[in-house]
Design a protein around this motif. Structure first.
Motif, short mmCIF file in Angstrom:
data_model
loop_
_atom_site.label_atom_id
_atom_site.label_comp_id
_atom_site.label_asym_id
_atom_site.label_seq_id
_atom_site.Cartn_x
_atom_site.Cartn_y
_atom_site.Cartn_z
N LEU A 167 6.79 15.57 1.34
CA LEU A 167 7.64 14.06 1.50
C LEU A 167 7.16 12.99 0.44
CD1 LEU A 167 9.48 12.41 3.08
CD2 LEU A 167 7.43 11.77 4.49
N LYS A 168 8.03 12.86 -0.47
CA LYS A 168 7.74 11.66 -1.22
C LYS A 168 7.49 10.54 -0.61
CE LYS A 168 10.29 9.52 -5.51
NZ LYS A 168 11.26 9.58 -6.19
N LEU A 169 6.61 9.41 -1.19
CA LEU A 169 6.38 8.10 -0.42
C LEU A 169 7.45 7.51 0.09
CD1 LEU A 169 3.73 7.01 -2.90
CD2 LEU A 169 3.35 7.64 -0.62
N THR A 170 7.57 7.03 1.47
CA THR A 170 8.80 6.53 1.87
C THR A 170 8.37 5.59 2.86
OG1 THR A 170 10.90 6.92 3.25
CG2 THR A 170 8.72 8.43 3.66
N ASP A 171 9.20 4.52 3.49
CA ASP A 171 8.49 3.71 4.50
C ASP A 171 9.30 3.98 5.79
OD1 ASP A 171 11.44 3.35 3.83
OD2 ASP A 171 11.33 1.31 3.38
N ILE A 185 0.84 -1.12 0.05
CA ILE A 185 0.10 0.17 0.02
C ILE A 185 0.88 1.40 -0.03
CG2 ILE A 185 -1.67 1.44 1.21
CD1 ILE A 185 -2.80 -1.31 2.79
N ASP A 186 0.42 2.11 -0.84
CA ASP A 186 1.05 3.58 -1.01
C ASP A 186 -0.06 4.54 -0.32
OD1 ASP A 186 3.53 2.55 -1.87
OD2 ASP A 186 3.41 3.48 -3.69
N LEU A 187 0.46 5.39 0.72
CA LEU A 187 -0.69 6.30 1.23
C LEU A 187 0.10 7.69 1.16
CD1 LEU A 187 -3.00 5.94 4.06
CD2 LEU A 187 -1.76 7.84 4.15
N TYR A 188 -0.74 8.71 0.53
CA TYR A 188 -0.10 10.04 0.31
C TYR A 188 -1.24 10.83 1.21
CZ TYR A 188 1.90 14.05 -1.50
OH TYR A 188 2.50 15.46 -1.51
N TYR A 189 -0.95 11.65 2.04
CA TYR A 189 -1.59 12.34 3.09
C TYR A 189 -1.51 13.85 2.37
CZ TYR A 189 -4.17 13.78 7.30
OH TYR A 189 -5.10 14.47 8.29
N LEU A 190 -2.76 14.39 2.14
CA LEU A 190 -2.69 15.76 1.33
C LEU A 190 -3.56 16.56 2.28
CD1 LEU A 190 -2.07 17.51 -1.06
CD2 LEU A 190 -4.28 16.76 -2.25
N MET A 191 -2.89 17.44 3.02
CA MET A 191 -3.53 18.34 3.88
C MET A 191 -3.63 19.65 3.76
SD MET A 191 -2.48 18.32 7.93
CE MET A 191 -3.35 19.40 9.33
N ASP A 192 -4.84 20.42 4.11
CA ASP A 192 -5.13 21.76 3.90
C ASP A 192 -4.48 22.42 4.96
OD1 ASP A 192 -6.37 24.01 3.93
OD2 ASP A 192 -8.39 23.55 4.32
N LEU A 193 -3.40 23.30 4.62
CA LEU A 193 -2.79 24.11 5.74
C LEU A 193 -3.38 25.66 5.77
CD1 LEU A 193 0.96 23.07 5.57
CD2 LEU A 193 -1.03 22.17 7.31
N SER A 194 -4.55 25.82 5.52
CA SER A 194 -5.20 27.16 5.73
C SER A 194 -5.29 27.36 7.57
CB SER A 194 -6.50 27.46 5.18
OG SER A 194 -7.22 26.49 5.67
#
Length: 783
Positions: free
Chosen positions: A207-211, A127-136
């Motif tokens: 951050l690029k996908l990493t373990d 599984i690759d998980l990318y966390y995209l967060m609103d920083l307002s």
């Protein structure tokens, strides 16, 4: 029957001029390649009919061209049976979850080809998980809880997979007015008061996908909140870049999850006009130094554009949003396949549980999606899910509640309605949404018959080489028509040619039942394909013959050129006259009992008094007993009307006398018809006899004694009459006496009642006064 007629009509009505055209009409159509198949007046299109109709028209099976499609499996690697605790770890490309992987379908128009597709969720799938967060600015408290998300999520995901990678990105808004304040001070610090915020930006790949979970924690801890002016955020720009920038994000060909975390709405295509941005989003990667550089140049992407890119890159989206915006993102989820919505707490403290629950929801459902289909090709799905649950229609594309290790299957039918214009093979792909694996299907089309490969171009059989002789008929060159391509299209309508289509120099062209093509009649087609016009001038047909019992030719013959050709043992204009006499045989073996003639299988009685199927009934004829009564009476008792002429009229009887009725023969004892008779003579005496014909002899058994009625007894009758008269008189007197007694008693009772009710007058004088006066002393007390 209706279905067969419908298919036959479809084949004939298509007016196919070659075998290739015929087989594209429907899967049931065939082409007769027999050169001598057509009757005079029939067009080439009559060769195209359903298989059974061609056989019934004497086209042998070997002469019928009707190719069929096929399925060939080119790659069929079995699905992987993998265990998480096994020491040997497979690479993602070594894991197979869908089978087969490649097929070749040969399609004939109207004939679907169906194959099975197997899907099995592999255990311990990466599984690759990318966390995209609103920083307002409104997400300030959420950032604190996300700073430790990396190691915590790595630990939790160990329960699901041993190969997990995580990445992080953030977004705020387009860096133009009116989304942010462009004053120099606000560009440095967009927050009010003493809040220290970073400059606004559209999207940043942190951050690029990493373990390495601790690396995630370290980089996220360095992030700062920013700010913007309006409530909706530019999250769609960020999602587009995350999807298309595979190398910069580091996506592998494994399960791809995108967690989109926000507490606000979103801008979409068209909103860029507020900032003077009118160019549509190009759907390409524009990251430089991990920053999106074209936010001021391209508009926000549309929802449909996002759906396409997320599907193309096999990304499953998890919307982690606050409760306030749940309705908005649930509507968005309905538009994006393989997406989920989770309720984010106000400070993102529940984000790990939300991600795991959403992942389990997404991974427990498989939805098949196919690439764009060629023109004229359709596809249908049927799912066979857990516990034998079957889905069809849109539900046939998906299965739900699938656990790790579960295996489900799909039955997929591909059908072509016509051949593509180029006739070349096409390739389509089917894949489960959110997975990188896919099934490649090569589609080949049957557009020509096998017999056309041996066609003779510019054949002498086709009028001076004006066509190709193939599949038993001429396929005309461009601009030529006719059975043998003998005419040019320019010469079709001329008076000279029409004259050849008139019978006996009449006025009707092709008997008004056809069209004159190149001086030859081509007969019209009927709605019922079994009804055919034929003949040189279309003057014949097979449906205008006489009918009987509402059947053509009575159902006992065939109609040829408006005349019935009857089967054996039948005759007549409508074949309704049977020559079989078995239906006229009576029980005695005679035809019509010898009282009539057998015509068309029915008895015609010679005398009107005889009736019945074999003239066995005669309502006005005397019965057997009455007919032979006089002869039996004169022979047995020398009495009756024929006693004087008995020897002359009754000599052919064999008379046998018996003592009583019990001695008479019974019907069950005989193998021939026997009649029991009871007749009365002139003296009212009864005599009993039986009548039968045996060996052409009239055999009569008669009881030798007559049953005569006894005379009346006079004395009892007279005595009875006298006694009756006396008794009737006495009865009448008694009745009269009784009535009188009742009457007297009623009168006496009435008298007594009136006597009791009588009142008598006292007769006193009203003016009389007594001379005596009585005075009572009031003081007197009786002492």
């Amino acid at each position: 029957i209706y279905s067969a007629l419908f298919h036959s009509y479809a084949c004939i009505n298509a007016n196919a001029q070659s075998c290739g055209e015929c087989i594209q009409v429907a899967a049931t159509c065939g082409w007769c390649t027999d050169e001598n198949f057509l009757n005079q007046g029939q067009s080439k299109s009559a060769r195209c009919d359903d298989i059974e109709s061609l056989k019934s028209k004497n086209c042998t099976e070997a002469k019928i061209e009707s190719p069929h499609g096929s399925i060939k499996i080119d790659k069929n690697k079995s699905v992987t049976n993998r265990k998480k605790d096994v020491a040997e770890k497979l690479k993602p490309e070594q894991i197979t979850q869908i089978q087969p992987q490649k097929l070749t379908l040969t399609l004939r128009s109207g004939e679907p080809q169906t194959f099975s597709l197997k899907f099995k969720r592999a255990e311990d799938y990466p599984i690759d998980l990318y966390y995209l967060m609103d920083l307002s600015f409104s997400m300030k408290d959420d950032l604190e809880n996300v700073k430790n998300l990396g190691t915590d999520l790595m630990r939790e995901m160990q329960e699901i997979t041993s190969d997990f990678r995580i990445g992080f990105g953030s977004f705020v808004e387009k860096t133009v007015m009116p989304y942010i304040s462009t004053t120099p001070a606000r560009l440095i610090n967009p927050c009010t008061g003493n809040q220290n915020c970073t400059s606004p930006f559209s999207y940043k790949n942190v951050l690029k996908l990493t373990d390495k979970g601790d690396e995630f924690n370290r980089l996220v801890s360095q992030q700062q909140i920013s700010g913007n002016l309006d409530s909706p955020e530019g999250g769609f720009d960020a999602i587009m870049q995350v999807a298309v920038c595979e190398d910069q994000i580091g996506w592998r060909n494994v399960t791809r999850l995108l967690v989109f975390s926000t507490d606000a709405g979103f801008h979409f295509a068209g909103d860029g006009k507020l900032g003077g941005i009118v160019l549509p989003n190009d759907g390409k990667c524009h990251l430089e130094d991990n920053m999106y550089t074209m936010s001021h140049y391209y508009d926000y992407p549309s929802i449909a554009h996002l759906v396409q890119k997320l599907s193309d890159h096999n990304i499953q989206t998890i919307f982690a949003v606050t409760e306030e915006f749940q309705p908005v993102y649930k509507e968005l989820k309905n538009l994006i396949p393989k997406s989920a919505v989770g309720t984010l707490s106000s400070n993102s403290s529940n984000v790990i549980k939300l991600i795991i629950d959403a992942y389990n929801s997404l991974s427990s459902e498989v939805i098949l999606e196919n690439s764009r289909l060629p023109e004229g090709v359709s596809i249908t799905y049927k799912s066979i899910c857990k516990n034998g649950v079957v889905g069809t229609g849109e539900n046939g594309r998906k299965c739900s509640n699938i656990s790790i290790g579960d295996e489900v299957s799909f039955e997929i039918s591909v059908e072509a309605q016509k051949c593509p214009s180029h006739g070349k093979p096409e390739t389509i792909k089917i894949k489960p949404l959110g997975f990188t694996e896919e099934v490649e299907i090569v589609l080949k089309f049957i557009c020509e018959c096998e017999c056309s490969k041996g066609g003779e171009a510019n054949s002498e059989k086709c009028h001076e080489g004006n066509g190709t002789f193939e599949c038993g008929a001429c396929k005309c060159n461009e601009g030529r028509i006719g059975h043998l391509c003998e005419c040019s299209k320019d010469d079709v309508r001329t008076e000279d040619l029409d004259a050849n289509c008139r019978k006996d120099n009449g006025t009707d062209i092709c008997s008004n039942n056809g069209d004159c093509v190149c001086g030859t009649c081509e007969c019209k087609k009927r709605d019922n394909p079994n009804e055919i016009y034929s003949g040189k001038f279309c003057e014949c047909d097979n449906f205008s013959c006489d009918r009987s019992n509402n059947q053509l030719c009575g159902g006992h013959g065939r109609c040829e050129c408006k005349v019935c050709i009857c089967d054996a043992n039948y005759t007549g204009s409508a074949c309704d006259c049977s020559l079989d006499t078995s239906t006229c045989l009576a029980k005695n073996g005679q035809i019509c009992n010898g009282r009539g003639d057998c015509e068309c299988g029915v008895c015609k009685c010679t005398k009107p008094k005889f009736q019945g199927p074999t003239c066995e009934i005669c309502p006005t004829c005397p019965g057997v007993c009455t007919e032979h009564k006089d002869c039996v009476q004169c022979l047995a008792f020398e009495a009756g009307e024929k006693k004087d002429t008995c020897k002359q009229n009754c000599s052919d009887y064999l008379l046998i006398k018996v003592k009583d009725r019990d001695k008479l023969p019974q019907p069950t004892d005989q193998s021939f018809p026997l009649s029991h008779c009871k007749e009365r003579d002139a003296n009212d005496c009864w005599f009993y006899f039986t009548y039968a014909i045996r060996n052409n002899t009239k055999e009569v058994y008669v009881v030798e004694t007559l049953e005569c009625p006894a005379g009346p007894d006079i004395i009892p009758i007279v005595a009875g009459v006298v006694a009756g008269i006396v008794l009737i008189g006495l009865a009448l007197l008694l009745i009269w006496k009784l009535l009188m007694i009742i009457h007297d008693r009623r009168e006496f009772a009435k008298f007594e009642k009136e006597k009791m009710n009588a009142k008598w007058d006292t007769g006193e004088n009203p003016i009389y006064k007594s001379a005596v006066t009585t005075v009572v002393n009031p003081k007197y007390e009786g002492k």
